[in-house]
Motif scaffolding. Structure first.
Motif, PDB file in Angstrom:
ATOM      1  N   ARG A 284       1.071  10.339  -7.574  1.00 56.04           N
ATOM      2  CA  ARG A 284       0.211   9.953  -6.371  1.00 56.04           C
ATOM      3  C   ARG A 284      -0.512  10.640  -6.106  1.00 56.04           C
ATOM      4  O   ARG A 284      -1.037  10.527  -4.947  1.00 56.04           O
TER       5      ARG A 284
ATOM      6  N   ASN B  55      10.605   8.606  -0.343  1.00 54.53           N
ATOM      7  CA  ASN B  55      11.424   7.976   1.114  1.00 54.53           C
ATOM      8  C   ASN B  55      12.251   8.286   1.585  1.00 54.53           C
ATOM      9  O   ASN B  55      12.512   8.329   2.885  1.00 54.53           O
ATOM     10  N   TYR B  59      12.018   8.777   5.488  1.00 48.11           N
ATOM     11  CA  TYR B  59      13.029   7.913   6.316  1.00 48.11           C
ATOM     12  C   TYR B  59      14.240   8.586   6.877  1.00 48.11           C
ATOM     13  O   TYR B  59      14.831   8.099   8.164  1.00 48.11           O
ATOM     14  N   ASP B  80      21.285   7.245   1.012  1.00 46.35           N
ATOM     15  CA  ASP B  80      21.077   8.327   2.195  1.00 46.35           C
ATOM     16  C   ASP B  80      21.335   7.620   3.464  1.00 46.35           C
ATOM     17  O   ASP B  80      22.354   6.826   3.596  1.00 46.35           O
ATOM     18  N   PHE B  96       3.368  -3.383   3.194  1.00 43.68           N
ATOM     19  CA  PHE B  96       4.453  -3.139   4.321  1.00 43.68           C
ATOM     20  C   PHE B  96       4.873  -1.537   4.522  1.00 43.68           C
ATOM     21  O   PHE B  96       5.396  -0.959   3.754  1.00 43.68           O
ATOM     22  N   SER B  97       4.919  -0.862   5.489  1.00 44.41           N
ATOM     23  CA  SER B  97       4.523   0.731   5.829  1.00 44.41           C
ATOM     24  C   SER B  97       5.087   0.501   8.040  1.00 44.41           C
ATOM     25  O   SER B  97       4.252  -0.119   8.198  1.00 44.41           O
ATOM     26  N   THR B  98       5.824   1.424   7.393  1.00 43.60           N
ATOM     27  CA  THR B  98       5.660   1.663   8.992  1.00 43.60           C
ATOM     28  C   THR B  98       5.850   3.560   9.230  1.00 43.60           C
ATOM     29  O   THR B  98       6.574   4.158  10.395  1.00 43.60           O
ATOM     30  N   PHE B 108       1.155   9.522   2.722  1.00 43.23           N
ATOM     31  CA  PHE B 108       2.087   8.721   2.500  1.00 43.23           C
ATOM     32  C   PHE B 108       1.795   7.885   3.454  1.00 43.23           C
ATOM     33  O   PHE B 108       0.462   7.615   4.668  1.00 43.23           O
ATOM     34  N   GLY B 109       2.294   6.312   3.363  1.00 44.51           N
ATOM     35  CA  GLY B 109       2.277   4.790   3.764  1.00 44.51           C
ATOM     36  C   GLY B 109       1.219   4.129   3.477  1.00 44.51           C
ATOM     37  O   GLY B 109       0.905   3.522   3.912  1.00 44.51           O
ATOM     38  N   ALA B 110       0.920   4.200   2.127  1.00 48.51           N
ATOM     39  CA  ALA B 110       0.434   3.035   1.631  1.00 48.51           C
ATOM     40  C   ALA B 110       1.000   1.556   1.301  1.00 48.51           C
ATOM     41  O   ALA B 110       0.759   0.578   1.274  1.00 48.51           O
ATOM     42  N   GLY B 111       2.467   1.731   1.412  1.00 50.26           N
ATOM     43  CA  GLY B 111       3.545   0.511   1.041  1.00 50.26           C
ATOM     44  C   GLY B 111       3.691   0.437   0.145  1.00 50.26           C
ATOM     45  O   GLY B 111       4.031  -1.011  -0.602  1.00 50.26           O
ATOM     46  N   MET B 112       3.194   1.358  -0.820  1.00 51.09           N
ATOM     47  CA  MET B 112       2.936   0.917  -1.931  1.00 51.09           C
ATOM     48  C   MET B 112       4.592   1.063  -3.361  1.00 51.09           C
ATOM     49  O   MET B 112       4.971   1.358  -4.295  1.00 51.09           O
ATOM     50  N   GLY B 113       5.682   1.833  -1.919  1.00 50.58           N
ATOM     51  CA  GLY B 113       6.471   3.155  -2.468  1.00 50.58           C
ATOM     52  C   GLY B 113       7.395   1.442  -3.578  1.00 50.58           C
ATOM     53  O   GLY B 113       7.767   2.037  -4.486  1.00 50.58           O
ATOM     54  N   LEU B 114       8.402   1.476  -2.602  1.00 47.64           N
ATOM     55  CA  LEU B 114       8.957   0.476  -3.195  1.00 47.64           C
ATOM     56  C   LEU B 114       8.559  -0.658  -4.392  1.00 47.64           C
ATOM     57  O   LEU B 114       9.371  -0.587  -5.457  1.00 47.64           O
TER      58      LEU B 114
HETATM   59  N1  LIG Z   1      15.029   5.323   2.549  1.00 43.38           N
HETATM   60  C1  LIG Z   1      14.892   4.242   2.970  1.00 43.38           C
HETATM   61  N2  LIG Z   1      14.994   5.058   5.158  1.00 43.38           N
HETATM   62  C2  LIG Z   1      14.448   3.525   5.753  1.00 43.38           C
HETATM   63  N3  LIG Z   1      13.792   2.826   5.524  1.00 43.38           N
HETATM   64  C3  LIG Z   1      12.719   2.675   4.702  1.00 43.38           C
HETATM   65  C4  LIG Z   1      13.546   3.603   3.385  1.00 43.38           C
HETATM   66  N4  LIG Z   1      12.266   3.468   2.241  1.00 43.38           N
HETATM   67  C5  LIG Z   1      11.453   2.391   3.025  1.00 43.38           C
HETATM   68  N5  LIG Z   1      11.648   2.254   4.880  1.00 43.38           N
HETATM   69  C6  LIG Z   1      11.220   2.171   5.238  1.00 43.38           C
HETATM   70  O1  LIG Z   1      10.222   0.741   3.619  1.00 43.38           O
HETATM   71  C7  LIG Z   1       9.144   0.912   4.273  1.00 43.38           C
HETATM   72  C8  LIG Z   1       8.591   0.016   2.858  1.00 43.38           C
HETATM   73  O2  LIG Z   1       8.942   1.759   1.889  1.00 43.38           O
HETATM   74  P1  LIG Z   1       7.505   2.042   0.931  1.00 43.38           P
HETATM   75  O3  LIG Z   1       8.286   3.566   0.237  1.00 43.38           O
HETATM   76  O4  LIG Z   1       7.120   1.116   0.021  1.00 43.38           O
HETATM   77  O5  LIG Z   1       5.954   2.591   1.649  1.00 43.38           O
HETATM   78  P2  LIG Z   1       5.932   3.666   2.533  1.00 43.38           P
HETATM   79  O6  LIG Z   1       6.818   4.658   2.658  1.00 43.38           O
HETATM   80  O7  LIG Z   1       5.577   3.138   4.365  1.00 43.38           O
HETATM   81  O8  LIG Z   1       4.432   3.796   1.612  1.00 43.38           O
HETATM   82  P3  LIG Z   1       3.991   4.792   0.762  1.00 43.38           P
HETATM   83  O9  LIG Z   1       5.672   4.799  -0.161  1.00 43.38           O
HETATM   84  O10 LIG Z   1       3.367   4.413   0.195  1.00 43.38           O
HETATM   85  O11 LIG Z   1       3.699   6.775   0.874  1.00 43.38           O
HETATM   86  C9  LIG Z   1       8.984   2.446   4.921  1.00 43.38           C
HETATM   87  O12 LIG Z   1       7.476   2.162   5.331  1.00 43.38           O
HETATM   88  C10 LIG Z   1       9.981   2.353   5.735  1.00 43.38           C
HETATM   89  O13 LIG Z   1       9.776   1.317   7.294  1.00 43.38           O
END
Ligand SMILES: Nc1ncnc2c1ncn2[C@@H]1O[C@H](COP(=O)(O)OP(=O)(O)OP(=O)(O)O)[C@@H](O)[C@H]1O
Ligand code: SF4
Ligand code: SF4
Ligand SMILES: [Mg+2]
Lengths: 421, 142
Positions: A284, B55, B59, B80, B96-98, B108-114
């Protein structure tokens, strides 16, 4: 004589087995066995938490004593910048260095200047490093040991520069040997230390074959003598070479004060350090270039061998930084030349030293984990530590490893007694 | 998987609880160290499980993280109750991120988690029902 494994030692006659140390130990290295605290050498990282908290003075630091000065033909003092923060507001670094001279050190070096030199090298190191990021400072011996043991994946993140007290010790020993025309081994280079941990990095160094220091004398040990010496200083020469950049190394965020990069982070205190290392391991903090981690609260001024409370000390450091400026007195060209010439190169590799798993056979380790959880279910979960382990979970683990018995739990034993009564 | 050779542990995750966020993935990491799993696998599990946990924290309302470990495989499933993901392919894309401005402020919010979950695991499956919840199942070979 074999060097002690750690920088703290338990005095058995004084230990009453209260377990204060055991509950404070961040690596769960302590147990109370037959009414006495006992340390597992493999798990101890020399953080000094136990030493700090023991209410019965049953833990002592394995540091060098002032009397050892006599062992050397010529003694050099290398005081941690923390020393400057320990006196009244109007006492200045140069006076403190003069006082060190007066109490018997033939040469006194301003280690803060070498810290400042390292700041310059660190800047270049970060500019040219290819990662992995964040780079983590290697100046606190406890942090280095914590990472090697619990975060072996992050060993490669540690900064690979020799730490100031070591590079300074090497330099001043050579200098003194030349000017006094005596062999280097007749000279004693002694760090004036805020923590016992420096001693472990002298006796069992990481990142170099052999320490350049001969010992570390606690600030608290020579404080009284220094106060006395400060009362009438006859000599008046300039010994302080550092600016605020070097002096700031005494406090948390001091190492990054002279760094150009914006993405630096400073964390202090054992629990916050553990937390931030978990974040780094979870990937992170990749956007951080440099992470300064110091195990003591607020940095080295929070060391357990200091005399001034750390809030006052911090104030004093801030004052000194203001007074001597945030403009380095080290020539950048010289620092670069030294850097490129290998002056800061580590002499040995820092190696991971992870704790062993519950069993060398993964299948058996899984079995033991399951067994541990099963035992844990039967324990009361009060974490009272009367059993001699810091908490129920650790007792369960000790039982599985054959190092304790479930009967050590006073609640379970009491229940058993009630039932048979 | 023979049940008695498998270590199973379940953790609950609370939405928007940032003080305890990351604890579940940290626990799993510690378990893997006690089993003697290789440092490389530990590193990958640490990254992937942390992202999935966060996540849920960010979310969803609440969720669980279940890990199953035997000598050949680690399976981690995060389920969840939350808004779900309408377009999973889109969510899986890098960048991609919301995330809301508040979340971005927290780093957070770089859209790199998934994408990072996918990259670091040996298998990962995301399923979701809009308005109900999301399930991320990942596995790692030993
Ligand atoms: N468990 C979840 N429930 C609802 N929406 C989710 C969930 N996980 C991911 N998302 C949606 O998928 C998008 C992309 O998720 P991702 O983890 O890749 O990026 P992020 O969370 O936006 O940013 P980052 O993980 O880099 O901080 C999120 O912005 C959200 O809209
Ligand atoms: S020095 Fe720290 S790690 Fe070592 S036994 Fe004491 S509290 Fe535990
Ligand atoms: S933070 Fe400083 S004083 Fe404390 S253990 Fe580390 S080096 Fe010693
Ligand atoms: Mg995410």
């Amino acid at each position: 004589m074999e060097k002690p494994r750690h920088s703290i030692r338990f005095v058995e006659e004084k230990c009453v087995g209260c377990g204060t140390c055991m509950r404070a130990c961040p690596t769960k290295a302590i147990r109370v066995v037959h009414g006495k605290a006992r340390v597992n050498d493999e798990r101890c990282i020399d953080c000094g938490e136990c030493f700090r908290l023991c209410p019965h003075d049953a833990i002592v630091s394995e540091t060098t004593s002032y009397a050892d000065l006599e062992k050397f033909e010529c003694a050099i003092a290398l005081p941690s910048p923390v020393l400057y923060s320990q006196f009244a507001p109007d006492v200045l670094p140069n006076q403190i260095l003069l006082a060190l001279k007066k109490i018997g050190f033939e040469y006194v070096a301003d280690e803060a200047w070498d810290c400042e030199l390292t700041t310059n090298a660190l800047q270049e190191y970060l500019d040219t490093s290819e990662g992995p990021f964040p780079k983590i400072s290697n100046t606190c011996p406890v942090v280095v040991r914590l990472i090697a043991m619990l975060y072996p994946n992050l060993v490669k993140n540690l900064v690979k520069l020799e730490i100031p007290r070591e590079s300074a010790a090497k330099k001043f020993r050579q200098k003194a040997s030349k000017s006094r025309e005596i062999p280097p081994e007749k000279i004693g280079v002694l760090h004036i230390t805020p923590c016992p941990a420096k001693m472990i990095s002298i006796n069992h160094p990481v990142g170099l074959e052999k320490s350049n220091l001969d010992g570390a004398i606690p600030i608290s040990d020579i404080y009284g003598r220094l106060l006395e010496a400060l009362k009438n200083l006859e000599e008046d020469i300039v010994l302080q070479l550092s600016s605020g950049i070097g002096i700031a190394w005494a406090i948390s965020s001091g190492e990054i004060m002279g760094i150009r990069q914006e993405n630096c982070l400073a964390v202090s205190g054992v629990h916050d350090v553990i937390r931030v290392l978990n974040d780094v391991e979870a990937g992170r903090l990749n956007d951080i270039v440099f992470l300064e981690c110091l195990i003591c609260p607020d940095g080295c001024i929070g060391g357990s061998l200091t005399v001034q409370n750390r809030h006052q000390a911090r104030r004093k450091v801030r004052r000194l930084v203001k007074m001597f400026g945030e403009h380095t007195r080290v020539s950048r060209e010289m620092a670069l030349r030294l850097y490129r010439g290998g002056y800061f190169n580590l002499q040995a590799e820092i190696l991971p030293n992870p704790l062993p798993p519950l069993d060398s056979d993964p299948g058996k380790a899984i079995q033991k984990l399951k067994q541990r959880d099963k035992i844990l279910m039967t324990l009361p979960g009060k974490n009272c530590s009367a059993c001699g382990a810091p908490d129920c979970r650790t007792l369960a683990e000790d039982v599985v490893l054959g190092q304790a018995s479930i009967d050590d739990c006073v609640f379970l034993t009491l229940e058993k007694l009630k039932r048979t009564a | 998987m023979a049940a008695d050779n498998t270590f199973i542990q379940e953790y609950s995750i609370k939405g928007w609880d940032f003080t305890r966020a990351g604890e579940a993935s940290c626990e799993i990491k510690n378990i893997l160290k006690q089993i003697g799993v290789s440092q490389d696998v530990i590193r990958r599990v640490a990254i992937a499980s942390y992202e999935a946990e966060m996540n849920v924290v960010m979310y969803a309302r609440q969720g669980t993280m279940r890990c199953e470990i035997d000598t050949t495989k680690i399976k981690i499933t995060i389920e969840d109750e939350g808004p779900g993901i309408a377009d999973i392919d889109q969510a899986m894309q890098e960048g991609f991120s919301t995330a809301t401005p508040e979340m971005r402020e927290m780093g957070f919010g770089a859209g790199m988690g998934l994408p990072n979950i996918k990259r670091n695991s040996d298998g990962c499956e995301v399923t979701s029902v809009v308005g109900k919840g999301t399930k991320v199942a990942m596995s790692f070979n030993l």
